[in-house]
Design an enzyme around this catalytic site. Structure first.
Site, PDB file in Angstrom:
ATOM      1  N   HIS A   1      12.201   2.709  -1.302  1.00 14.36           N
ATOM      2  CA  HIS A   1      11.127   2.399  -2.249  1.00 14.36           C
ATOM      3  C   HIS A   1      11.651   2.500  -3.681  1.00 14.36           C
ATOM      4  O   HIS A   1      11.713   3.601  -4.228  1.00 14.36           O
ATOM      5  CB  HIS A   1       9.968   3.384  -2.074  1.00 14.36           C
ATOM      6  CG  HIS A   1       9.226   3.204  -0.791  1.00 14.36           C
ATOM      7  ND1 HIS A   1       8.109   2.421  -0.684  1.00 14.36           N
ATOM      8  CD2 HIS A   1       9.469   3.686   0.457  1.00 14.36           C
ATOM      9  CE1 HIS A   1       7.675   2.421   0.567  1.00 14.36           C
ATOM     10  NE2 HIS A   1       8.488   3.194   1.279  1.00 14.36           N
TER      11      HIS A   1
ATOM     12  N   CYS B   1      10.415  -1.935   1.998  1.00  9.75           N
ATOM     13  CA  CYS B   1      10.159  -1.112   3.185  1.00  9.75           C
ATOM     14  C   CYS B   1       9.604  -1.966   4.320  1.00  9.75           C
ATOM     15  O   CYS B   1      10.333  -2.736   4.926  1.00  9.75           O
ATOM     16  CB  CYS B   1       9.252   0.064   2.831  1.00  9.75           C
ATOM     17  SG  CYS B   1       9.205   1.329   4.104  1.00  9.75           S
TER      18      CYS B   1
ATOM     19  N   GLU C   1      10.167   1.901  -6.352  1.00 11.50           N
ATOM     20  CA  GLU C   1       9.128   2.456  -7.234  1.00 11.50           C
ATOM     21  C   GLU C   1       9.032   3.976  -7.136  1.00 11.50           C
ATOM     22  O   GLU C   1       8.343   4.614  -7.910  1.00 11.50           O
ATOM     23  CB  GLU C   1       7.768   1.809  -6.929  1.00 11.50           C
ATOM     24  CG  GLU C   1       7.158   2.149  -5.578  1.00 11.50           C
ATOM     25  CD  GLU C   1       7.754   1.323  -4.423  1.00 11.50           C
ATOM     26  OE1 GLU C   1       8.685   0.541  -4.670  1.00 11.50           O
ATOM     27  OE2 GLU C   1       7.287   1.499  -3.282  1.00 11.50           O
TER      28      GLU C   1
END
Lengths: 255, 204
Positions: free
Chosen positions: B181, B79, B183
């Site tokens: 993202h 990001c 994650e």
């Protein structure tokens, strides 16, 4: 193409989910971590935790909940309920939340939106608005309520949404108090009005009963995401069923 | 040692959790010397570009990060960790960034909701080990208002449509960066970190 988000909401009190105790598959039905894992596996796009704990001691437990959930599910998490200042926000973000939603505190001190956005970025700050219709002619008008819907503020919901965004909110979580809890559909007109009024994404909340309700909130209400609690908690529909229904009707959905 | 760069902003916990889930024990640190010993570096980030650069500068991390990447060691930017690789950004006025990737970071065009929040598809533009086992046009979770445009289009490994075509994955040998993202992107995201960390095992 950006997909529309389907978001289960978990009301958490003293570390337990207070709605949704009929999940028969779960050994500990009120365990927010187990429920989150289940929603993650079913394909939820995001989770919202609303902390309705009344005591400061109870509040610590929601931090533990977020910590545990973020270790086990790899999807966006939003936490709201009782956040009063930037340090409350930081605590949730450090626990593993991606976004914080603020409601009463933002109405009482709008600068909190600006402070939060400056510290953590607009994408972290969700303005939660509880709105109730107060007039229907010549045009509908909705009023902002605070303190869990207990207190009218006299503030016009559309103006407040615009102002919040101007102050730095990156998303609007819009709950219709008229529709909430009735499972008879979202307030389409309210959703549509706010969605057209602000340049940021709007999450529609309150009133989901059948899959068509979600469809209408997205298509007619122009919402970017739909939140629901009861229909998921009580297993009336699984997230997978809802997503399949919406996808078959042409809504961009992550399957 | 796998290092997650801690520069005092952003939520590092999610990235850490993802790596722990994959069986790694990352070190979260903002010390320049830890970067020189690292086998791989992950640079996460949320918030504003200017603040990120200020924080990295204060910690003396600008040159170590640049060197780590130009030495061809395994690096993953997430990001804001993608955006600051560029020459500069127009976020909040013009700000110079790391200039590892010639090009600019621009505001998403008007005409749709900004920030771009939610799950969107990544169209793979070419083969790269990070895509191993991930279907083309898989969904990943985005949340951003700006996007980077590399001058060298060969760096673009993945693209995503939102009003315009966004470069959502940059990859050049051991340097990988994503606008989304991983994650927060479910199993596909975990798979991407897994693929990246396998680059180390290959002796890179």
């Amino acid at each position: 193409m950006l997909t529309k988000r389907i978001i289960p909401c978990l009301d958490v009190k003293d570390g337990k989910v207070v709605k949704g105790t009929s999940f028969v598959q779960l050994r500990d039905a009120g365990d927010p971590v187990a429920l989150s894992r289940q929603y993650y596996q079913q394909g939820a796009d995001e989770l919202i935790f609303l902390d309705i704990t009344a005591t400061p001691e109870g509040r610590d437990t929601v931090v533990d909940v977020i910590e545990s959930v973020s270790e086990q599910v790899f999807m966006p998490l939003t936490v709201g309920g009782g956040l009063r200042n930037v340090s409350d926000m930081r605590r949730m973000l450090q626990a593993g939340a991606d976004k914080v939603s603020i409601n009463t505190a933002a109405v009482l001190q709008p600068n909190l939106i600006r402070e939060g956005a400056a510290k953590f970025g607009s994408q972290c700050i969700v303005i939660a608005i509880d709105a109730k219709q107060v007039e229907d002619r010549p045009e509908p008008r909705w009023e902002v309520y605070i303190s869990s819907g207990q207190k009218p503020t006299g503030i016009n919901a559309v103006s407040w949404a615009k102002k919040s965004v101007a102050l730095g909110a990156g998303e609007v979580l819009l709950t219709s108090m008229d529709a909430d809890g009735h499972q008879a559909g979202y307030d389409i007109e309210l959703t549509h009005t706010i969605s057209e009024a602000v340049p940021v994404p709007v999450i529609a909340s309150g009133g989901a009963g059948v899959p068509e309700d979600l469809y209408l909130a997205l298509v007619k209400g122009k919402a970017d995401a739909v939140l629901a609690a009861s229909i998921f908690h009580y297993s009336t529909y699984s997230i997978g069923e809802i997503k399949k229904y919406l996808s078959e009707r042409g809504i961009p959905i992550r399957l | 040692m796998i290092v997650i760069v801690d520069y005092g902003a952003g939520n590092l916990r999610s990235v850490t959790n993802a790596l722990v889930r994959l069986g790694y024990q990352p070190k979260i640190t903002g010390r320049p010397q830890d970067l020189s010993n690292a086998r791989a570096v992950i640079l996460p980030g949320v918030g504003a570009a200017a603040d990120t650069m200020i924080n990295l500068n204060q910690l003396g991390l600008i040159d170590p990060i640049r060197r780590f990447i130009t030495d061809g060691r395994p690096f993953f930017g997430v990001c804001m960790g993608l955006q600051i690789l560029f020459t500069g950004t127009e976020e909040g006025g013009w700000h110079e960034c790391l200039n590892v990737i010639p090009g600019q970071v621009k505001k998403l065009p008007d005409g749709q909701k900004i920030p771009h929040i939610g799950w969107n598809q990544v169209k793979q533009q070419r083969d790269h080990p990070v895509f191993s086992g991930i279907p083309d046009e898989a969904n990943f979770y985005f949340v951003h208002s700006y996007y980077g445009e590399p001058e060298d289009k060969r760096l673009i490994a993945g693209e995503t449509k939102y009003g315009t075509t966004i470069c959502s994955v940059i990859a050049r040998e051991n340097m990988v960066a994503t606008q989304f993202h991983p994650e927060k992107s479910g199993e596909s995201g975990l798979k991407m970190y897994h693929n990246f960390l396998k680059l180390i095992a290959k002796g890179s």
